[in-house]
Design a protein around this motif. Sequence first.
Motif, mmCIF file in Angstrom:
data_model
loop_
_atom_site.group_PDB
_atom_site.id
_atom_site.type_symbol
_atom_site.label_atom_id
_atom_site.label_comp_id
_atom_site.label_asym_id
_atom_site.label_seq_id
_atom_site.Cartn_x
_atom_site.Cartn_y
_atom_site.Cartn_z
ATOM 1 N N UNK A 1 -9.485 -0.352 -1.474
ATOM 2 C CA UNK A 1 -8.448 -0.681 -0.448
ATOM 3 C C UNK A 1 -8.467 -2.200 -0.086
ATOM 4 N N UNK A 2 -9.902 -2.644 0.430
ATOM 5 C CA UNK A 2 -10.056 -3.774 0.872
ATOM 6 C C UNK A 2 -9.683 -5.030 -0.188
ATOM 7 N N UNK A 3 -10.192 -4.548 -1.412
ATOM 8 C CA UNK A 3 -9.805 -5.554 -2.460
ATOM 9 C C UNK A 3 -8.304 -5.811 -2.770
ATOM 10 N N UNK A 4 -7.531 -4.511 -2.560
ATOM 11 C CA UNK A 4 -6.070 -4.753 -2.811
ATOM 12 C C UNK A 4 -5.427 -5.466 -1.684
ATOM 13 N N UNK A 5 -5.966 -5.416 -0.362
ATOM 14 C CA UNK A 5 -5.548 -6.182 0.831
ATOM 15 C C UNK A 5 -5.684 -7.564 0.392
ATOM 16 N N UNK B 1 -1.133 -2.373 9.780
ATOM 17 C CA UNK B 1 -1.673 -1.246 9.298
ATOM 18 C C UNK B 1 -1.898 0.006 10.384
ATOM 19 N N UNK B 2 -1.788 -0.613 11.520
ATOM 20 C CA UNK B 2 -2.450 0.257 12.564
ATOM 21 C C UNK B 2 -3.937 0.663 12.415
ATOM 22 N N UNK C 1 0.843 -1.132 0.069
ATOM 23 C CA UNK C 1 -0.040 -0.002 -0.229
ATOM 24 C C UNK C 1 0.791 1.108 0.121
ATOM 25 N N UNK C 2 2.023 1.371 0.912
ATOM 26 C CA UNK C 2 2.754 2.448 0.601
ATOM 27 C C UNK C 2 3.512 2.584 -0.532
ATOM 28 N N UNK D 1 -3.294 7.241 6.650
ATOM 29 C CA UNK D 1 -3.360 5.883 7.348
ATOM 30 C C UNK D 1 -3.054 4.705 6.574
ATOM 31 N N UNK D 2 -2.848 4.788 5.265
ATOM 32 C CA UNK D 2 -2.367 3.598 4.464
ATOM 33 C C UNK D 2 -1.151 3.683 3.695
#
Length: 500
Positions: free
Chosen positions: A345-349, A493-494, A196-197, A224-225
Motif C-alpha cells: 500500500x505504501x509503495x502504491x501511494x 485517506x482518514x 486505492x478504492x 480503511x482504504x
Amino acid sequence: MTILQPIKPIKKARIGLYTIGLAAYWNQFPGLKERLLEYGRFLETKMSEYGEVYFYGLVDTEGEGRRAGEWFNEKNVDLIFCHSGTYCTSSAVLPVHQICKAPVVVLNLQPAARINYEQTTTGEWLAHCGACPGPEISNAFARANISFRVINGLLGLDYTPAISLTREKTSDHMAAKRAWKSIEEWIRAASVPRTLRHSRFGFLGNTYNGMLDMYSDFTMIQAQTGLHVEIVEMCDLERMLRDVTEAEVKAKLAEVREMFTISEDSPADPIAKRPTDEQMQWSCRVAAAQEKLVREYDLDALTYYYHGAPGNEYEKLQGGFIVGHSLLTARGIPCAGEGDLKTAIAMKICDTLGTGGSYSEIVVVDYEDETILLGHDGPFHIAISEGKPLLRGMGLYHGKQGTGVSVEAKVKTGPITTLNVTQTGDGKLKMIISEGESTNGPIMKIGNTQTPVKFRKHPDEYMEQWFYEAPTHHCAMAIGHQAKLFQKAGELLGMVHVTL
C-alpha cells in the motif's frame, strides 16, 4: 511513476470547484460578478493540469449552495475547493458540504499583492477581500463538524484583467507559488484514495512465517482504504508459466538487458555471481508469466511470498520472482515481498503520486558517515535508480528457499522520503513519514538493493523515534522531499500520520 508503458494508468482525482460571493453585490457593483467568475475559470484551467476539474460557477445564496452540493455529488468528486472570491455569508457555503461529503479546502487567494490605495473603489476592494469571510466560514464548518483546510496567498494570474485598478500579474510572486504548490499537492493527494478504492491488490502465497508486524486482516485493509485483496495461488502463476512462448521469453530478455547491467562475480561474496544463461532465461520466463497473472486478474499491485518444501517446483518458480517483480513495479504495479501487504500500500501511494516507492528495510548503520542503509533482497523500483541496476546470480536467498537472480541498486542521490504504513494496537492503519538525503556512500556487492540515507537526526536518535512509532520493518522509499504531500494523502485517506 513508470519508465515503461504502464500496465494500468493512475486514476486522476475528480476535483470540485466553486467561487463564492454575495448576491446583493451584483446589481450594486457592475462587472464584479463576471470578474470573480473569470478568476474561477482561471483556477479551473490551472487545476486541470493535475486532475479532472468540475467548476460549478458561483455560489451566492443558500439555495445555490444546495444545488452545488447535489451537482458535486453527481460528479462524484474526491475533493472540493471553495474559492473565496469576495464576502459571502456562511449560510450559502455550509449547505454545499452538508450535502456533498467530499473533503474541502478553502482558497483565500487575493488577486493582487497590493491594492491601489489612491484609486480603489468599493467595487474594486470587494474583488480583493476574499479573506473577509474566512473566519465566518471556518466557524460554521467547525460547529457543523466538517473538516476543512485553508490555503492563503495570491491567485497567481499571468495577466491583469481590464477591469482591475491595480497590477494583478502575480504568477512569479512567492505567495502565489506557495499557494499553488499546496493546491497541486492536494489535487495529487486526492488521486490516492480514488486509485486505492478502484485497486485490486494480489496476495500470492502467504506472509513470511512469524513476521507479526506484517500480519493484517484483509477486511480491515479494505474497510480503511477501499482496495480489494485478490488471493492468488502459486498454481495460478504456474498455469500462466505453461502458456509463456519462446518469443515472450526473448522479448523479456531484451527488456532486461536494456534496463539492467549484468554483473560479473562479486569480488566480496561467494554466493553472488554473474547470472548464468539458465538463470537469466528462467527469470525472463517467470517475468512473462508474472505479467500474464497481473493482466488476467486485473491487478494494480502485488504482494507475495512462498517458502515451500525444498526441491519442489514452486520453490524453483519463486526463485525467479525478483526480476519480473522489478519490471512490474517499473510499469505501475508495485510488488512487495514477504507477503507485506501494508508496504505494498505504501509503495502504491508513492507510485500514484509519481515519487517512486522502492521496497526497503534497515540493512546496516554507517556510524562514520552517520547514514542508515535501506534496501532489500527483493524487487527494486527501477525508475528511481542511480544509474543502471545490476543483476547478480544468487547462490541462495538468505532466510528463504531457492536460488535465482537478484537486483543490486541504490536510489538516486538527493532528497528522499520514506513512507511506512503500519497498524496500531486498535487496528487502525498509520503512516510514518521521514525526509532525508540519499548519499553517494558505498554499498555492499551482495546482490541486494541498498541506499545510504542521512536523516535529519543522528541514526541512533532517529531510530529511537522511528521504532517508538511501532512501524512495520519494511517501508517504501520515494524520491524528493514529499512529507507535505504524503501528509495530505494521509488526511484524505482518514489515516493517522506522523512525520519524524
